[in-house]
Scaffold this motif. Sequence first.
Motif, short mmCIF file in Angstrom:
data_model
loop_
_atom_site.label_atom_id
_atom_site.label_comp_id
_atom_site.label_asym_id
_atom_site.label_seq_id
_atom_site.Cartn_x
_atom_site.Cartn_y
_atom_site.Cartn_z
N THR A 316 0.57 -1.18 0.69
CA THR A 316 0.46 0.06 0.23
C THR A 316 0.60 1.07 -0.32
O THR A 316 2.19 1.11 0.18
CB THR A 316 -1.00 -0.06 0.75
N TRP A 317 0.04 2.32 -0.87
CA TRP A 317 0.84 3.41 -0.37
C TRP A 317 0.44 4.72 -1.22
O TRP A 317 -0.37 4.89 -2.43
CB TRP A 317 2.51 2.88 -2.40
N ASN A 318 0.44 5.38 -0.57
CA ASN A 318 -0.24 7.21 -1.35
C ASN A 318 0.98 7.50 -2.23
O ASN A 318 1.84 8.28 -1.64
CB ASN A 318 -0.47 7.99 0.52
N MET A 319 1.17 7.85 -3.32
CA MET A 319 1.39 8.51 -3.83
C MET A 319 1.76 9.94 -4.56
O MET A 319 2.63 10.61 -4.65
CB MET A 319 1.31 7.95 -5.55
N TYR A 584 6.19 -8.03 7.82
CA TYR A 584 5.45 -6.17 8.02
C TYR A 584 6.46 -5.54 8.01
O TYR A 584 7.13 -5.37 9.42
CB TYR A 584 4.44 -6.91 8.79
N THR A 585 6.76 -4.67 7.32
CA THR A 585 7.65 -3.36 7.08
C THR A 585 7.38 -2.64 6.45
O THR A 585 6.48 -2.46 5.13
CB THR A 585 8.93 -4.00 6.90
N SER A 586 8.34 -1.23 6.03
CA SER A 586 8.05 -0.42 4.80
C SER A 586 9.44 -0.55 4.35
O SER A 586 10.21 -0.61 4.37
CB SER A 586 8.02 1.04 5.35
N CYS A 587 8.53 0.60 3.63
CA CYS A 587 10.12 0.18 2.04
C CYS A 587 10.58 2.02 1.67
O CYS A 587 10.13 2.72 1.57
CB CYS A 587 9.25 -0.02 0.75
N SER A 588 11.87 1.83 2.68
CA SER A 588 12.43 3.42 2.97
C SER A 588 13.32 4.26 1.33
O SER A 588 13.64 4.79 1.49
CB SER A 588 12.61 3.43 4.45
N THR A 589 13.51 2.70 0.29
CA THR A 589 14.31 3.70 -0.80
C THR A 589 13.31 3.85 -1.68
O THR A 589 14.10 5.06 -2.11
CB THR A 589 14.76 2.19 -0.90
N ILE A 590 11.90 4.34 -1.39
CA ILE A 590 11.61 4.83 -1.94
C ILE A 590 10.70 6.27 -1.79
O ILE A 590 10.46 5.79 -0.64
CB ILE A 590 10.07 4.57 -2.53
N ASP A 594 6.13 11.64 -0.54
CA ASP A 594 5.53 12.17 1.10
C ASP A 594 5.31 10.93 2.32
O ASP A 594 5.33 11.50 3.38
CB ASP A 594 5.04 13.40 1.43
N HIS A 595 4.26 9.68 2.02
CA HIS A 595 4.29 8.57 2.51
C HIS A 595 5.23 7.03 2.18
O HIS A 595 5.84 7.23 0.84
CB HIS A 595 2.88 8.02 2.53
N ARG A 596 5.90 7.16 2.85
CA ARG A 596 6.88 5.72 2.40
C ARG A 596 5.68 4.51 2.21
O ARG A 596 4.74 4.30 2.86
CB ARG A 596 7.70 5.18 3.75
N PRO A 597 6.28 3.54 1.65
CA PRO A 597 4.90 2.41 0.90
C PRO A 597 4.88 1.38 1.91
O PRO A 597 6.00 1.26 2.47
CB PRO A 597 5.83 1.80 -0.45
N VAL A 598 4.46 0.77 2.40
CA VAL A 598 4.04 -0.56 4.02
C VAL A 598 4.07 -1.68 2.55
O VAL A 598 3.14 -2.03 2.00
CB VAL A 598 2.98 -0.05 4.56
N ILE A 599 4.71 -2.86 3.28
CA ILE A 599 4.26 -4.00 2.58
C ILE A 599 4.13 -4.88 3.53
O ILE A 599 4.68 -5.03 4.94
CB ILE A 599 5.40 -4.37 1.60
N ALA A 600 3.33 -6.04 3.12
CA ALA A 600 3.34 -7.34 4.37
C ALA A 600 3.44 -8.82 3.17
O ALA A 600 2.76 -8.89 2.00
CB ALA A 600 2.45 -7.04 4.84
N MET A 601 3.77 -9.93 3.74
CA MET A 601 3.92 -11.12 3.33
C MET A 601 3.37 -11.74 4.01
O MET A 601 3.20 -11.91 5.76
CB MET A 601 5.30 -11.88 2.61
#
Length: 655
Positions: A316-319, A584-590, A594-601
């Motif tokens: 999920t990501w607020n672009m 369950y973490t965030s993607c800090s490289t993108i 102003d939002h960091r994407p959050v990913i989960a598996m």
Amino acid sequence: MRMTENGEDSSPSQPVVGVLPGGAGGKDPGEVSGDNRPVNPTTEDNKTTKLLNNTMKITQDVRDQSSKTSTYQPRPPLLPKPPALSKGGNSGSVEEKVRSRRLMNSQESLTDPAETGSSTESLKEDSTVTGVFTLSGAATLRNGQGSVVGPQSAPSGSPVFRARGQSFSEYERGPHDHHSDPAEQRVRSSKVRLSPLQPSGPFPALEQSLASASLRTANRIDRDCVDYGIVPGRAGQERLQLHRNLSDSRLLDNMVSDNISVNSMKSTFSVLNPIRPRDVRNSFLEGSVLGSGALLGAEELDRYFPERRVGIYIATWNMQGEKGLPNNLDDLLLPTDSEFAQDFYIIGVQEGCPDRREWEIRLQETLGPYYVMLYAASHGVLYLTVFVRRDLIWFCSEVEHATVTTRIMSQIKTKGAVGIGFTFFGTSFLFITSHFTSGDSKVYERILDYNKIIEALALPNGLPDTNPYRSTSSDVTTRFDEVFWFGDFNFRLSKDRVGVEAILNQNPGVDMGPLLHHDQLSKEMKDGSIFKGFQEAPIQFFPTYKYDVGCDMYDTTSKQRTPSYTDRILFRNRQVDDIKVIKYTSCSTIKTSDHRPVIAMFQVKLRPGRDNIPLGAGQFDRSLYLEGIRRRITRELKKSDAIKNQGSSTICSIS
């Protein structure tokens, strides 16, 4: 000339030679003839030879006449001599010599390639030749000049009637036979034995495999046309288990059992089992609700997922509505710390880029040819996209989506939700991405947004409810087995920015417990006012909002917004422990927003399906797939060209 009752010549002027051993008129060499004169053995041998020649001439004439109507066909080997007949004497006679010569001639005729005929004709020839010998050989006497004396009936124990039960060796007794005399042995020694048949050419080379298709066990299915799995048996022994790869449980039972037909069909078309038209007429599309043997049944599920768990990746990501997309989305979808890629990729976007098609192409380019876009839906600037592995698309049902807006003015579609629902095997899934009302203190408004969405999201429509006993009409999340809800929920931290930064500086590690004590969403979930029945994995990453674009600094503008966990991924299941969290973490490289994407598996438990689930028939966006792969190839070619150019641009110095 007068004939006796036994067929002997009663004239005293001519000697009589007996041809039947043990018969009334049979005379051995050296015995006294009818006029009491001794018989010369040498003269007797000459007569014997002359009689043989005459007999063979008559026999050859008869064979020539019979060959005009029918040709000779080799017969099966003769039966062994009965034991009861082997005890009698076997004195040498002209008739035995004739029969031995006839057998040798028969063996010679077998080597003649010109003689061909059917088995019926060979039987006719056999009866004809036997009859000739019965009349001219077994019951005919000749005088010294070779004239016919007359017929004579042979005893039932004579070799004429025993010929059918005797083998060729019966007429070739050795010199140690006590029943034979020297004259008979001399005749036998003059016989010419046939040499063994030699092959006309070399035999063809044998194949490596000596297995014959005609010798296979009936109803046996080869390994190359069905799927097997090794399952443990009793006492530690392993056994092969056949997994049906058929759409109907009745197909394999009614399958063609003839190995020859199966082999011919398999070699002509494919390795799949042939299907009869009547099996196709009785297809599972008639509405079978049996779970075993179905396309979505237990056997097919165990074949693809032995542990009955499927991997799901959610992002999920607020672009922030930015037109420019990151150059590379690998960190978003394919993190390097993951050992395997997942089976499903679900990406939810809030405030998406203006060109939604471009965003989907970029996703396809990143995931590559192993994945296809199963479905995509949008609600204003809310985008929800589902990708699935290509070989799993056949087990997905038809896909449905619905949207809800939470704005007072329905024309403004910046806040709301979009949901996609489908069934995979026998497990129903619901994915919702939403964007709630913003503002630090608007907790109540966000709760209203949630309640409106669960009541107004009209899913499922045509899909069957997999567990209607636990479903309620007022909550869409109760009508699916596994539910994932993610997006920008806009819940903030109930603490000023100075206090939040102090906690972050004191806990530079992964322990975010002190900070989550001030999280609005965690508090409301504990109180049961929102997301009833949902769970969230432990948060071990920094707040994802609000950053300065392009850097890791939180908001440095005049508003000085408090860092918060606005972007979340929640899940709900009907059965306990159906969903297992892997990451369950965030993607800090993108950093383009102003939002960091959050990913989960997740690892999600699957259940067998039934044939009443409407399948999606393998539909996906083909044009999107081709464009994404074309761009991926172009990107890789540019990389390789850049490496070549870099390697060739070396500086050479001349000293």
